[in-house]
Design an enzyme around this catalytic site. Structure first.
Site, PDB file in Angstrom:
ATOM      1  N   CYS A 116      16.512   4.987 -10.278  1.00  0.00           N
ATOM      2  CA  CYS A 116      17.296   6.196 -10.487  1.00  0.00           C
ATOM      3  C   CYS A 116      17.879   6.191 -11.876  1.00  0.00           C
ATOM      4  O   CYS A 116      18.625   5.295 -12.233  1.00  0.00           O
ATOM      5  CB  CYS A 116      18.417   6.297  -9.459  1.00  0.00           C
ATOM      6  SG  CYS A 116      19.422   7.786  -9.652  1.00  0.00           S
ATOM      7  N   PHE A 258       5.892  19.061  -2.697  1.00  0.00           N
ATOM      8  CA  PHE A 258       4.953  18.814  -1.601  1.00  0.00           C
ATOM      9  C   PHE A 258       3.552  19.302  -1.964  1.00  0.00           C
ATOM     10  O   PHE A 258       2.855  19.930  -1.148  1.00  0.00           O
ATOM     11  CB  PHE A 258       5.436  19.474  -0.308  1.00  0.00           C
ATOM     12  CG  PHE A 258       6.664  18.838   0.272  1.00  0.00           C
ATOM     13  CD1 PHE A 258       6.616  17.568   0.827  1.00  0.00           C
ATOM     14  CD2 PHE A 258       7.889  19.501   0.250  1.00  0.00           C
ATOM     15  CE1 PHE A 258       7.753  16.977   1.354  1.00  0.00           C
ATOM     16  CE2 PHE A 258       9.034  18.914   0.774  1.00  0.00           C
ATOM     17  CZ  PHE A 258       8.969  17.644   1.328  1.00  0.00           C
ATOM     18  N   LEU A 259       3.149  18.995  -3.197  1.00  0.00           N
ATOM     19  CA  LEU A 259       1.836  19.421  -3.682  1.00  0.00           C
ATOM     20  C   LEU A 259       0.787  18.448  -3.174  1.00  0.00           C
ATOM     21  O   LEU A 259       0.539  17.387  -3.752  1.00  0.00           O
ATOM     22  CB  LEU A 259       1.832  19.472  -5.209  1.00  0.00           C
ATOM     23  CG  LEU A 259       0.520  19.917  -5.880  1.00  0.00           C
ATOM     24  CD1 LEU A 259       0.061  21.261  -5.343  1.00  0.00           C
ATOM     25  CD2 LEU A 259       0.692  19.965  -7.384  1.00  0.00           C
ATOM     26  N   ARG A 260       0.218  18.805  -2.038  1.00  0.00           N
ATOM     27  CA  ARG A 260      -0.799  17.978  -1.383  1.00  0.00           C
ATOM     28  C   ARG A 260      -1.862  18.922  -0.841  1.00  0.00           C
ATOM     29  O   ARG A 260      -1.631  19.636   0.132  1.00  0.00           O
ATOM     30  CB  ARG A 260      -0.191  17.151  -0.249  1.00  0.00           C
ATOM     31  CG  ARG A 260       0.974  16.267  -0.694  1.00  0.00           C
ATOM     32  CD  ARG A 260       1.737  15.708   0.467  1.00  0.00           C
ATOM     33  NE  ARG A 260       2.940  15.016   0.032  1.00  0.00           N
ATOM     34  CZ  ARG A 260       3.847  14.496   0.861  1.00  0.00           C
ATOM     35  NH1 ARG A 260       3.670  14.597   2.178  1.00  0.00           N
ATOM     36  NH2 ARG A 260       4.924  13.901   0.385  1.00  0.00           N
ATOM     37  N   GLU A 261      -3.005  18.931  -1.525  1.00  0.00           N
ATOM     38  CA  GLU A 261      -4.048  19.897  -1.190  1.00  0.00           C
ATOM     39  C   GLU A 261      -4.337  19.904   0.308  1.00  0.00           C
ATOM     40  O   GLU A 261      -4.455  18.851   0.913  1.00  0.00           O
ATOM     41  CB  GLU A 261      -5.331  19.551  -1.956  1.00  0.00           C
ATOM     42  CG  GLU A 261      -6.355  20.655  -1.933  1.00  0.00           C
ATOM     43  CD  GLU A 261      -7.528  20.368  -2.872  1.00  0.00           C
ATOM     44  OE1 GLU A 261      -8.293  21.295  -3.147  1.00  0.00           O
ATOM     45  OE2 GLU A 261      -7.674  19.205  -3.308  1.00  0.00           O
ATOM     46  N   PRO A 262      -4.372  21.095   0.932  1.00  0.00           N
ATOM     47  CA  PRO A 262      -4.408  22.423   0.332  1.00  0.00           C
ATOM     48  C   PRO A 262      -3.056  23.137   0.327  1.00  0.00           C
ATOM     49  O   PRO A 262      -3.020  24.368   0.234  1.00  0.00           O
ATOM     50  CB  PRO A 262      -5.388  23.152   1.250  1.00  0.00           C
ATOM     51  CG  PRO A 262      -5.062  22.594   2.610  1.00  0.00           C
ATOM     52  CD  PRO A 262      -4.701  21.142   2.378  1.00  0.00           C
TER      53      PRO A 262
END
Length: 275
Positions: A116, A258-262
């Site tokens: 941190c 939460f960018l996790r395809e799709p």
């Protein structure tokens, strides 16, 4: 083997059908302190993975508002420090004479850790550094399909993570999805500083029309660092914090979590993502 990865003997335990233990050599992500000095006076200490230390120092100084451009720095060099043997865990920076020294504020504590970056600072007001770059008018657009593919591209380029499983990553991408630079570190804020420091030394600031992709969560501090570099879009594979969302909205940035395809969640600046 570079200083970013080291080997240790561990006891490996397998509780499968036939429980067993064995000793083996395991590769770990290195963690060492780096002291950043201004004209030989200590300014900050951060726990980091060795490598790209000049970029780390330059990115840190920019994201803290100490400098605004590469020309503000006359010299930045690794020093041996006092360790035996020499570990070169000190970066000494000399600023140009026109750059005012950072204001000493008792409420600020520049010691950071690998987990941190701003935990030691007394208040949100103490770290809400205003960027020199206005990103509200950045008209970049990025396809949701391109955006969804960035985590896999980031992961594929994480060579040290493949060996250790213990490093965060930050990658700078074009709006077309091309990876320009990737940096890994035990501290996610260090990885971002290394990317920003690289861009600063390459004369690429402000980073209009670019995307910063990080492998962990999107914190207030990472959002601030992206803003300070003139980045219009910050994307993370994990969750953002409330303060990160608030700051992105205030700065006119796009924040994706939460960018996790799709799938993905757009928390601010959805107008930059096309479908």
């Amino acid at each position: 083997m570079g200083r970013n990865v080291t080997r240790r003997t561990v006891v490996s335990v397998d509780l499968g059908a036939v429980p067993s233990t064995r000793q083996k050599r395991d590769e770990l992500a290195a963690e060492e302190p780096l002291e950043i000095r201004l004209r030989k006076q200590p300014l900050a200490v951060t726990m980091r993975t060795p490598g790209h230390d000049i970029d780390l120092a330059m990115g840190f100084l920019l994201s803290e508002g100490v400098i605004g451009k590469a020309d503000d720095v006359l010299t930045a060099q690794l020093c041996a420090g006092t360790d035996t043997p020499n570990t070169y865990n000190v970066v000494d920076v000399v600023l140009d004479s026109h750059v005012p020294p950072p204001v000493t504020d008792p409420s600020r504590n520049f010691y950071t850790t690998s987990s941190c970056g701003v935990c030691g600072k007394a208040s949100i007001d103490a770290v809400r550094t205003r960027s020199r770059f206005d990103v509200t008018g950045d008209a970049m657009r990025i396809s949701a399909r391109v955006l969804a593919g960035l985590p896999d591209k980031l992961r594929a380029a994480q060579r040290a993570f493949d060996r250790t499983g213990g490093l965060h990553a930050a990658g700078l991408f074009t709006a077309g999805g091309d990876l320009l630079v990737l940096r890994e570190d035990v501290g996610r804020h260090n990885a971002v500083d290394k990317v920003i420091g690289w861009a600063l030394r390459e004369g690429r600031l402000p980073l209009a029309g670019h995307v910063l992709m990080v492998s962990g969560r999107a914190s207030f501090e990472l959002t601030q660092k992206a803003w300070m570099a003139g980045l219009p879009l910050l994307a993370a594979v994990s969750a953002p914090s409330t303060l990160a969302v608030d700051l992105a909205g205030e700065a006119g940035m796009t924040l994706v979590g939460f960018l996790r395809e799709p799938r993905m969640n757009i928390y601010a600046g959805a107008q930059r993502v096309t479908f």
